[in-house]
Scaffold this motif. Structure first.
Motif, PDB file in Angstrom:
ATOM      1  N   VAL A 107      19.300 -11.117  -2.817  1.00  0.00           N
ATOM      2  CA  VAL A 107      20.161 -11.132  -1.621  1.00  0.00           C
ATOM      3  C   VAL A 107      19.276 -11.233  -0.377  1.00  0.00           C
ATOM      4  N   ASP A 108      19.835 -11.804   0.687  1.00  0.00           N
ATOM      5  CA  ASP A 108      19.034 -12.143   1.867  1.00  0.00           C
ATOM      6  C   ASP A 108      18.744 -10.915   2.738  1.00  0.00           C
TER       7      ASP A 108
ATOM      8  N   ASN B 227      15.014  -1.934  -3.744  1.00  0.00           N
ATOM      9  CA  ASN B 227      16.087  -1.312  -2.960  1.00  0.00           C
ATOM     10  C   ASN B 227      17.431  -1.971  -3.267  1.00  0.00           C
ATOM     11  N   ALA B 228      17.417  -3.300  -3.393  1.00  0.00           N
ATOM     12  CA  ALA B 228      18.663  -4.033  -3.650  1.00  0.00           C
ATOM     13  C   ALA B 228      19.238  -3.671  -5.019  1.00  0.00           C
TER      14      ALA B 228
ATOM     15  N   THR C  65      18.791  -0.821  -6.666  1.00  0.00           N
ATOM     16  CA  THR C  65      19.311   0.550  -6.619  1.00  0.00           C
ATOM     17  C   THR C  65      20.630   0.591  -5.853  1.00  0.00           C
ATOM     18  N   ALA C  66      20.706  -0.168  -4.759  1.00  0.00           N
ATOM     19  CA  ALA C  66      21.953  -0.226  -3.988  1.00  0.00           C
ATOM     20  C   ALA C  66      23.083  -0.774  -4.864  1.00  0.00           C
ATOM     21  N   TYR C  67      22.781  -1.791  -5.637  1.00  0.00           N
ATOM     22  CA  TYR C  67      23.788  -2.379  -6.534  1.00  0.00           C
ATOM     23  C   TYR C  67      24.292  -1.327  -7.526  1.00  0.00           C
ATOM     24  N   GLN C  68      23.345  -0.609  -8.150  1.00  0.00           N
ATOM     25  CA  GLN C  68      23.721   0.415  -9.149  1.00  0.00           C
ATOM     26  C   GLN C  68      24.630   1.474  -8.543  1.00  0.00           C
ATOM     27  N   GLN C  69      24.340   1.857  -7.289  1.00  0.00           N
ATOM     28  CA  GLN C  69      25.169   2.909  -6.672  1.00  0.00           C
ATOM     29  C   GLN C  69      26.493   2.355  -6.171  1.00  0.00           C
TER      30      GLN C  69
ATOM     31  N   GLU D 132      31.910 -10.998  -5.418  1.00  0.00           N
ATOM     32  CA  GLU D 132      31.974 -12.293  -6.117  1.00  0.00           C
ATOM     33  C   GLU D 132      31.605 -12.171  -7.593  1.00  0.00           C
ATOM     34  N   GLY D 133      31.530 -10.920  -8.078  1.00  0.00           N
ATOM     35  CA  GLY D 133      31.277 -10.694  -9.507  1.00  0.00           C
ATOM     36  C   GLY D 133      29.831 -10.924  -9.918  1.00  0.00           C
ATOM     37  N   GLY D 134      28.915 -10.839  -8.958  1.00  0.00           N
ATOM     38  CA  GLY D 134      27.494 -11.076  -9.252  1.00  0.00           C
ATOM     39  C   GLY D 134      26.886  -9.994 -10.130  1.00  0.00           C
ATOM     40  N   ASP D 135      25.822 -10.360 -10.807  1.00  0.00           N
ATOM     41  CA  ASP D 135      25.125  -9.474 -11.737  1.00  0.00           C
ATOM     42  C   ASP D 135      24.009  -8.718 -11.009  1.00  0.00           C
ATOM     43  N   ILE D 136      23.595  -7.593 -11.581  1.00  0.00           N
ATOM     44  CA  ILE D 136      22.497  -6.826 -10.976  1.00  0.00           C
ATOM     45  C   ILE D 136      21.202  -7.637 -10.928  1.00  0.00           C
TER      46      ILE D 136
END
Ligand SMILES: [Zn+2]
Length: 303
Positions: free
Chosen positions: A274-275, A292-293, A295-299, A264-268
């Motif tokens: 996130v839930d 964790n969220a 780092t997961a986003y970055q990867q 949905e084009g969300g930002d880091i």
């Protein structure tokens, strides 16, 4: 401030410095989990803030992960002597975190042979110096004697060790918490030692050195052993079912929620929100879930 106080107390009362809690949990015949604290590294836990594995055969013992420092390895050795007279002949490094290898020097000095995947050794070489700097902060004077020391037996993806009529299958299916993570499968005892592929009771950590892409597949390769007993990298010995609930399901929820955010084009900046509430029962959830969220986003941005 709190750390300073602990270090001062240690300097004043050196006798307390080696008093640390290592819980020995019997798993099955000749197999134990040696369960360290789930908290941060400290002068009291000597960087043994993880779970280790021990298997005694009639021809010597195998230790899964050496402890996080020279003194940490020495403390593990004292714990081992309370359950077996067998000498530790082999030590496996199941990954690249400090507690998976920085005790190697102690064990090599006792004559043990250290085994690790080539990817793990590369990780040790890359991150050893930064890990030593971190441990100097956390352990202070208790780091004395610790020097990076590397496995002398290395392998690409699988290695089979035979000792005392038992077989140890050491498997590096891919990356997980660190690039070189391996599990140790002992079919005669129905036991798998997972290192940091599995965290139970506490939330796992997704760090820069972790692979959010490969970790679930690495978990499934471990799960395919069908083990009856599982000794995790953090937490008490348990079952494949609890490992799946606390590690695999956590990873898949995180991947799903971050994937949706990216779609949905969300930002880091939105990632920590996130839930992940289904996993709030895990220890250290509040301090690690948001990181964790991110780092997961970055990867996952690059997947
Ligand atoms: Zn760990």
């Amino acid at each position: 401030m709190i750390r300073t106080l602990v270090v001062s107390a240690t300097l004043l009362l050196p006798g307390l410095a080696t008093a640390q809690a290592l819980e020995i949990q019997p798993v099955t015949d000749g197999v134990w989990a040696i369960v360290g604290e789930k908290q941060q590294r400290s002068p009291e836990n000597l960087a043994n803030n993880a779970t280790f594995g021990l298997i005694a055969t009639e021809d010597g013992a195998v230790l899964v992960d050496p402890g996080g420092s020279w003194k940490g390895a020495e403390a593990l050795h004292a714990a081992i002597r309370t359950v077996t007279d067998q000498p530790v002949k082999y030590v496996v490094n199941t990954g690249g975190q400090d507690h998976r290898w920085l005790g190697n020097g102690y064990w090599q000095a006792q004559g043990a042979v250290v085994i690790a995947s080539e990817d793990a050794v590369a990780d040790h070489q890359n991150r050893g110096s930064i890990q030593m700097t971190g441990l100097a902060q956390f352990l202070g004077a208790e780091l004395e004697g610790t020097e990076p020391a590397y496995a002398s037996v290395t392998f690409d993806d699988t290695y089979t060790l035979d000792l005392g009529g038992m077989t140890f299958e050491i498997v590096h299916p891919g990356a997980a918490h660190t690039p070189g993570d391996s599990f140790v499968w002992v079919p005669q005892r129905g036991t798998v030692f997972t290192g940091d592929i599995v965290y139970v009771e506490r939330i796992l950590g997704v760090g820069e050195q972790s692979s959010i892409a490969e970790w679930p597949e690495t978990f499934k390769a471990m799960e395919a052993t069908g083990a009856t007993h599982l000794v995790p990298g953090h937490g008490h010995a348990t079952t494949l079912d609890q490992a799946r609930a606390d590690t695999y399901d956590y990873l898949m929820n995180l991947r799903g929620k971050i994937g949706a955010l990216l779609d949905e084009g969300g930002d880091i900046m939105d990632a920590p929100a996130v839930d992940q509430s289904a996993f709030s029962y895990l220890e250290q959830f509040d301090s690690l879930a948001g990181r964790n969220a991110q780092t997961a986003y970055q990867q996952m941005e690059w997947e």
